[in-house]
Design a protein around this motif. Structure first.
Motif, short mmCIF file in Angstrom:
data_model
loop_
_atom_site.label_atom_id
_atom_site.label_comp_id
_atom_site.label_asym_id
_atom_site.label_seq_id
_atom_site.Cartn_x
_atom_site.Cartn_y
_atom_site.Cartn_z
N ASP A 167 0.81 -1.22 0.00
CA ASP A 167 0.00 0.00 0.00
C ASP A 167 0.84 1.27 0.00
N PHE A 168 1.96 1.24 0.69
CA PHE A 168 2.80 2.42 0.80
C PHE A 168 3.73 2.58 -0.40
N ILE A 169 3.92 1.48 -1.13
CA ILE A 169 4.88 1.48 -2.23
C ILE A 169 4.21 1.83 -3.56
N ARG A 170 2.95 1.43 -3.69
CA ARG A 170 2.26 1.50 -4.97
C ARG A 170 2.41 2.86 -5.66
N ASP A 171 2.12 3.94 -4.94
CA ASP A 171 2.11 5.27 -5.56
C ASP A 171 3.32 6.11 -5.19
N ILE A 172 4.38 5.42 -4.79
CA ILE A 172 5.53 6.12 -4.24
C ILE A 172 6.21 7.06 -5.25
N ASP A 173 6.02 6.80 -6.53
CA ASP A 173 6.63 7.66 -7.55
C ASP A 173 6.05 9.08 -7.52
N THR A 174 4.78 9.18 -7.17
CA THR A 174 4.12 10.48 -7.27
C THR A 174 3.59 11.01 -5.94
N ASN A 223 15.73 1.10 10.70
CA ASN A 223 17.19 1.00 10.73
C ASN A 223 17.76 1.50 12.04
N ASP A 224 17.21 2.60 12.55
CA ASP A 224 17.67 3.12 13.85
C ASP A 224 17.44 2.10 14.97
N LEU A 225 16.38 1.32 14.83
CA LEU A 225 16.06 0.32 15.85
C LEU A 225 16.80 -0.99 15.60
N GLY A 226 17.67 -1.00 14.60
CA GLY A 226 18.46 -2.19 14.32
C GLY A 226 17.71 -3.26 13.56
N MET A 227 16.64 -2.87 12.90
CA MET A 227 15.87 -3.86 12.15
C MET A 227 16.12 -3.68 10.66
N SER A 228 15.96 -4.77 9.94
CA SER A 228 16.08 -4.75 8.50
C SER A 228 14.71 -4.41 7.90
N VAL A 229 14.70 -3.98 6.63
CA VAL A 229 13.42 -3.62 6.01
C VAL A 229 13.29 -4.25 4.63
N VAL A 230 12.16 -4.89 4.40
CA VAL A 230 11.81 -5.34 3.06
C VAL A 230 10.70 -4.44 2.55
N ALA A 231 10.85 -3.92 1.34
CA ALA A 231 9.73 -3.20 0.71
C ALA A 231 9.00 -4.19 -0.18
N GLU A 232 7.70 -4.33 0.05
CA GLU A 232 6.88 -5.27 -0.71
C GLU A 232 6.28 -4.59 -1.94
N GLY A 233 6.05 -5.37 -2.97
CA GLY A 233 5.28 -4.87 -4.10
C GLY A 233 6.00 -3.85 -4.96
N ILE A 234 7.32 -3.97 -5.06
CA ILE A 234 8.06 -3.09 -5.98
C ILE A 234 7.77 -3.55 -7.41
N GLU A 235 7.27 -2.63 -8.22
CA GLU A 235 6.91 -3.01 -9.59
C GLU A 235 7.70 -2.26 -10.65
N THR A 236 8.37 -1.16 -10.26
CA THR A 236 9.08 -0.37 -11.26
C THR A 236 10.49 0.01 -10.80
N ALA A 237 11.31 0.37 -11.79
CA ALA A 237 12.69 0.79 -11.51
C ALA A 237 12.70 2.08 -10.67
N THR A 238 11.75 2.97 -10.92
CA THR A 238 11.76 4.24 -10.17
C THR A 238 11.39 4.01 -8.71
N GLN A 239 10.49 3.06 -8.46
CA GLN A 239 10.17 2.72 -7.07
C GLN A 239 11.42 2.19 -6.38
N GLY A 279 9.02 -7.94 -5.24
CA GLY A 279 7.92 -7.47 -6.06
C GLY A 279 8.04 -7.92 -7.50
N TYR A 280 6.99 -7.63 -8.27
CA TYR A 280 6.92 -8.08 -9.65
C TYR A 280 8.06 -7.50 -10.50
#
Ligand code: C2E
Ligand code: MG
Ligand code: MG
Ligand code: MG
Length: 291
Positions: free
Chosen positions: A206-213, A229-245, A259-260
């Motif tokens: 949901d947070f990634i979908r419209d991230i370009d605009t 990252n500050d809390l020492g945790m890793s992050v995966v971004a789900e649903g990456i569909e484009t190079a710009t994202q 993501g796709y």
């Protein structure tokens, strides 16, 4: 029925409800049948990519149900029914065991850093000692605990926070990473970050979908990444569909992408052919040279 017809939208509503109930009961009946033939279920794998190096560092296991007549059924259509009927227990056990077996079968070709992440649902966490089973299964197959990640959602933690904490801690203590899935979509994500010591969070699609605009989504996902990252945790971004994202998330130092844009979920055979053969080839060549 004649009565219902006279009620206009209500009859439409009833018909729809009826269809949905019929569909649900069809799925439920078929699910009970499939439980005795677990081979109808399949594990599909979607790669997780380290954004810095571009390497595949793991995969998420996503279940599919190949029904002989209904075709390929996606989890959103049956997991909630499996959950409410308890059938999630045998299905989940099957999944855990199969994931372990694949990790064993592929062990010669796996990079040293490679995990498979599995999703577990509430009933699995609370009704049965799934966490204990996971650790036993790793042991039985002689697998390092860091080969497996477990993903949980907030909705699952709410039911009994104390128990959830206790169970998930037993996984962490054994060396299995525990991740918070669909981060940001629940009611009290921050509270759970404080209370549970997750190894990482997955930012919801949901947070990634419209991230370009969408500047709000840019700000929110950027903030989630730096906080994690500050809390020492890793992050995966789900649903990456484009190079710009991807490019945006890289500038924010997001660790891992899924993501796709990289790949849709693949059958285990397709996943192995696509992502584990380079290694295979390198090893085969090496073996030939040695001879
Ligand atoms: P999830 O764990 O959040 O998994 C991510 C979902 O997003 C998957 O849907 C995946 O195919 C989809 N996805 C990944 N990248 C993209 C993208 O770039 N674009 C779009 N539009 N979608 C993308 P899937 O496989 O249908 O699974 C749906 C949900 O079902 C999962 O959400 C998870 O909560 C649940 N699920 C899947 N497998 C299992 C399982 O073995 N056990 C349990 N308990 N739940 C499962
Ligand atoms: Mg997941
Ligand atoms: Mg998710
Ligand atoms: Mg989801």
């Amino acid at each position: 029925e004649a009565k219902a017809k006279g009620k206009g939208t209500f009859s439409h509503f009833n018909a729809e409800m009826n269809n949905r109930l019929e569909h649900r009961s069809l799925i439920e009946t078929e699910l009970r049948r499939a439980q005795t033939a677990l081979e109808q279920f399949e594990i599909w794998l979607q790669p997780q990519i380290d954004l810095k190096s571009g390497r595949v560092v793991g995969a998420e296991a996503l279940i599919r149900w190949r029904h002989p007549k209904l075709g390929l059924i996606h989890p959103d259509e049956f997991i909630y029914i499996a959950e409410s009927t308890g059938l999630i227990i045998p299905i989940g056990d099957w999944l855990i065991e199969s994931v372990c077996r694949h990790l064993v079968d592929w062990s010669a070709d796996l990079p040293s850093q490679f995990h498979i992440a599995i999703n577990i649902s509430a009933k699995q966490l609370y009704r049965q000692n799934t966490c204990e089973k996971i650790v036993e299964m790793l042991d039985k197959h002689n697998l390092a605990a860091n080969r497996l990640h477990v993903e949980v959602t907030e909705s699952l933690l709410i039911k009994n926070e104390r128990k959830a904490q206790q169970y998930l801690k037993s996984l962490s203590d054994a060396g299995v990473q525990v991740w918070l899935d669909d981060f940001g979509t629940g009611y009290s994500s921050l509270k759970y970050l404080r209370q549970f010591s997750f190894d990482g969070v997955k930012i919801d699609r949901d947070f990634i979908r419209d991230i370009d605009t969408d500047t709000y989504d840019q700000a929110l996902s950027g903030a989630i990444i730096s906080m994690a990252n500050d809390l020492g945790m890793s992050v995966v971004a789900e649903g990456i569909e484009t190079a710009t994202q991807e490019a945006f998330l890289k500038t924010k130092s997001c660790n891992i992408g899924q993501g796709y844009y990289y790949s849709k979920p693949l059958t285990t055979d397709a996943f192995r052919d696509r992502y584990l053969t380079e290694n295979t080839i390198a090893k085969t060549t090496l073996a030939l040279v040695k001879m």
